[in-house]
Design a protein around this motif. Structure first.
Motif, short mmCIF file in Angstrom:
data_model
loop_
_atom_site.label_atom_id
_atom_site.label_comp_id
_atom_site.label_asym_id
_atom_site.label_seq_id
_atom_site.Cartn_x
_atom_site.Cartn_y
_atom_site.Cartn_z
N LYS A 1 -45.71 -18.18 34.03
CA LYS A 1 -44.79 -17.36 34.57
C LYS A 1 -45.33 -16.43 36.12
O LYS A 1 -44.73 -16.38 37.08
CB LYS A 1 -44.51 -16.28 33.70
CG LYS A 1 -43.61 -16.74 32.41
CD LYS A 1 -43.20 -15.58 31.80
CE LYS A 1 -42.46 -15.89 30.47
NZ LYS A 1 -42.23 -14.66 29.49
N THR A 2 -46.48 -16.35 35.82
CA THR A 2 -47.31 -15.41 37.15
C THR A 2 -47.75 -16.44 38.07
O THR A 2 -47.64 -16.19 39.37
CB THR A 2 -48.74 -14.82 36.45
OG1 THR A 2 -48.37 -14.16 35.22
CG2 THR A 2 -49.34 -13.97 37.42
N THR A 3 -48.15 -17.54 38.09
CA THR A 3 -48.86 -18.54 38.85
C THR A 3 -47.80 -19.89 39.32
O THR A 3 -48.06 -20.54 40.23
CB THR A 3 -50.24 -18.97 38.81
OG1 THR A 3 -50.04 -19.79 37.70
CG2 THR A 3 -51.09 -17.85 38.51
N GLY A 4 -47.18 -20.07 38.26
CA GLY A 4 -46.21 -21.40 38.46
C GLY A 4 -47.18 -22.79 37.86
O GLY A 4 -46.71 -23.98 37.92
N PHE A 5 -48.43 -22.37 37.24
CA PHE A 5 -49.21 -23.61 36.63
C PHE A 5 -48.48 -24.06 35.62
O PHE A 5 -47.97 -23.38 34.72
CB PHE A 5 -50.59 -23.02 36.34
CG PHE A 5 -51.27 -23.93 35.90
CD1 PHE A 5 -51.73 -24.97 36.64
CD2 PHE A 5 -51.76 -23.74 34.37
CE1 PHE A 5 -52.75 -26.04 35.74
CE2 PHE A 5 -52.50 -24.78 33.97
CZ PHE A 5 -53.10 -25.76 34.46
N ALA A 6 -48.52 -25.31 35.49
CA ALA A 6 -47.77 -26.28 34.30
C ALA A 6 -46.45 -25.89 34.31
O ALA A 6 -45.80 -26.25 33.16
CB ALA A 6 -48.65 -25.66 33.08
N GLU A 7 -45.90 -25.62 35.16
CA GLU A 7 -44.19 -25.52 35.29
C GLU A 7 -43.86 -26.80 34.95
O GLU A 7 -44.16 -28.06 35.47
CB GLU A 7 -43.92 -24.93 36.57
CG GLU A 7 -42.45 -24.56 36.52
CD GLU A 7 -42.01 -23.33 35.67
OE1 GLU A 7 -41.30 -23.65 34.87
OE2 GLU A 7 -42.82 -22.50 35.86
N GLY A 8 -42.79 -26.98 33.95
CA GLY A 8 -42.41 -28.38 33.75
C GLY A 8 -42.89 -29.22 32.63
O GLY A 8 -42.36 -29.93 32.33
N LEU A 9 -43.95 -28.64 32.20
CA LEU A 9 -44.90 -29.51 31.22
C LEU A 9 -44.13 -29.30 30.05
O LEU A 9 -44.42 -30.04 29.02
CB LEU A 9 -46.36 -28.82 31.18
CG LEU A 9 -47.45 -29.41 30.13
CD1 LEU A 9 -47.71 -30.69 30.55
CD2 LEU A 9 -48.69 -28.49 30.08
N TYR A 10 -43.57 -28.12 29.77
CA TYR A 10 -42.91 -27.84 28.27
C TYR A 10 -41.55 -27.67 28.46
O TYR A 10 -41.01 -27.24 29.51
CB TYR A 10 -43.51 -26.55 27.75
CG TYR A 10 -44.92 -26.63 27.56
CD1 TYR A 10 -45.45 -27.27 26.24
CD2 TYR A 10 -45.98 -25.89 28.39
CE1 TYR A 10 -47.03 -27.42 26.14
CE2 TYR A 10 -47.20 -25.81 28.11
CZ TYR A 10 -47.64 -26.68 27.08
OH TYR A 10 -49.21 -26.71 26.96
N SER A 11 -40.72 -28.16 27.34
CA SER A 11 -39.17 -27.94 27.72
C SER A 11 -38.71 -26.49 27.15
O SER A 11 -39.63 -25.78 26.82
CB SER A 11 -38.42 -29.03 26.47
OG SER A 11 -39.05 -28.58 25.16
N GLU A 12 -37.61 -26.29 27.35
CA GLU A 12 -37.05 -24.91 27.04
C GLU A 12 -37.55 -24.37 25.48
O GLU A 12 -37.68 -23.40 25.18
CB GLU A 12 -35.67 -24.91 27.19
CG GLU A 12 -35.43 -24.92 29.00
CD GLU A 12 -35.98 -23.43 29.76
OE1 GLU A 12 -36.13 -22.53 29.01
OE2 GLU A 12 -36.37 -23.71 30.77
N GLU A 13 -37.24 -25.67 24.71
CA GLU A 13 -37.42 -25.14 23.19
C GLU A 13 -38.95 -24.93 22.75
O GLU A 13 -39.11 -24.24 22.34
CB GLU A 13 -37.05 -26.34 22.48
CG GLU A 13 -37.07 -26.28 21.10
CD GLU A 13 -36.40 -27.67 20.46
OE1 GLU A 13 -35.76 -27.54 19.28
OE2 GLU A 13 -36.69 -28.70 20.89
N GLU A 14 -39.75 -25.77 23.57
CA GLU A 14 -41.16 -25.55 23.41
C GLU A 14 -41.56 -24.19 24.16
O GLU A 14 -42.85 -23.70 23.61
CB GLU A 14 -42.07 -26.57 24.13
CG GLU A 14 -41.75 -27.94 23.51
CD GLU A 14 -42.45 -29.25 24.15
OE1 GLU A 14 -42.92 -30.06 23.52
OE2 GLU A 14 -42.45 -29.32 25.29
N LEU A 15 -40.91 -23.65 24.90
CA LEU A 15 -41.41 -22.28 25.77
C LEU A 15 -41.07 -21.27 24.76
O LEU A 15 -41.28 -19.90 25.00
CB LEU A 15 -40.92 -22.13 26.82
CG LEU A 15 -41.33 -23.22 28.01
CD1 LEU A 15 -40.58 -22.90 29.45
CD2 LEU A 15 -42.70 -22.80 28.45
N ASN A 16 -40.48 -21.54 23.43
CA ASN A 16 -40.13 -20.51 22.53
C ASN A 16 -40.84 -20.54 21.45
O ASN A 16 -41.15 -21.43 20.85
CB ASN A 16 -38.54 -20.72 21.91
CG ASN A 16 -38.04 -19.58 21.07
OD1 ASN A 16 -38.71 -18.82 20.45
ND2 ASN A 16 -36.78 -19.55 21.03
#
Length: 211
Positions: free
Chosen positions: A43-58
């Motif tokens: 969230k802070t840096t944008g690092f690893a954006e897209g690596l996880y699905s929406e489901e995996e971010l919960n």
């Protein structure tokens, strides 16, 4: 306890305030704590954006060991590819809460990949493609193993003899029709006596010459 956690605390403390970088948590980091660190870094840096699905971010998605290990494998692979380094931290060890020194070294690697000046976007795509291929190969291997085991079980199992069907002769059903009574022999019909017969009887033995 060693001081291996201090560098980790200093690094991520410069990125965000929460989760707190405390000695207690970093010396034996639970999965939820690591999840929060990776997610807040994203969230802070944008690092690893897209690596996880929406489901995996919960965080509620991770209700078993396999899902937790999959999450960790993704971030370890991405960090290794970006830094061109191998990490001793293994998903199963991290989930089990052992070898915290290696876990902290991994966290420090994530921080270095975050500030290295490269966008992680292209690397994320490569990692996802590679992991998808690995998963397909693993599934294919698992199917082959399962098929071999089934074939071995079938060879070991004794052949069943065919069950002989017993044929039962059909018994004649009792007739519901009323039984016929046997016929009684008919009585001879008595013929009426004629007068001529009486005459013959009366005169039987009489000589015709006497007439």
């Amino acid at each position: 306890m060693g001081d291996f956690w201090k560098d980790t605390a200093q690094m991520f403390g410069s990125l965000f305030e929460k989760p707190k970088m405390t000695e207690k948590l970093l010396c034996k980091p639970p999965f939820k704590y690591l999840f929060d660190i990776v997610n807040e870094t994203r969230k802070t840096t944008g690092f690893a954006e897209g690596l996880y699905s929406e489901e995996e971010l919960n965080h509620t998605f991770y209700d078993d060991k396999a899902k937790k290990m999959h999450f960790l494998k993704k971030i370890i692979t991405l960090t290794s590819v970006m830094l061109q380094e191998e990490f001793a931290a293994k998903p199963n060890k991290i989930v089990a809460g052992v070898e915290p020194e290696n876990t902290n070294i991994l966290l420090q690697g994530i921080y270095r990949a975050t500030i290295c000046g490269q966008s992680s976007e292209a690397f994320v795509k490569k990692v996802l493609v590679a992991m998808q291929k690995d998963e397909e190969e693993v599934l294919g291997h698992a199917r082959v193993v399962a098929d071999k085991m089934q074939a071995q079980e079938e060879r070991k199992a004794p052949e069943k003899e065919p069950v002989k069907e017993e044929r039962h002769e059909k018994q004649p059903r009792p007739s519901s029709a009323p039984k016929k009574k046997p016929k009684q022999p008919e009585k001879p019909v008595e013929q009426p006596k004629r007068e001529e017969d009486d005459f013959i009887v009366k005169n039987e033995g009489t000589n015709m010459n006497d007439i």
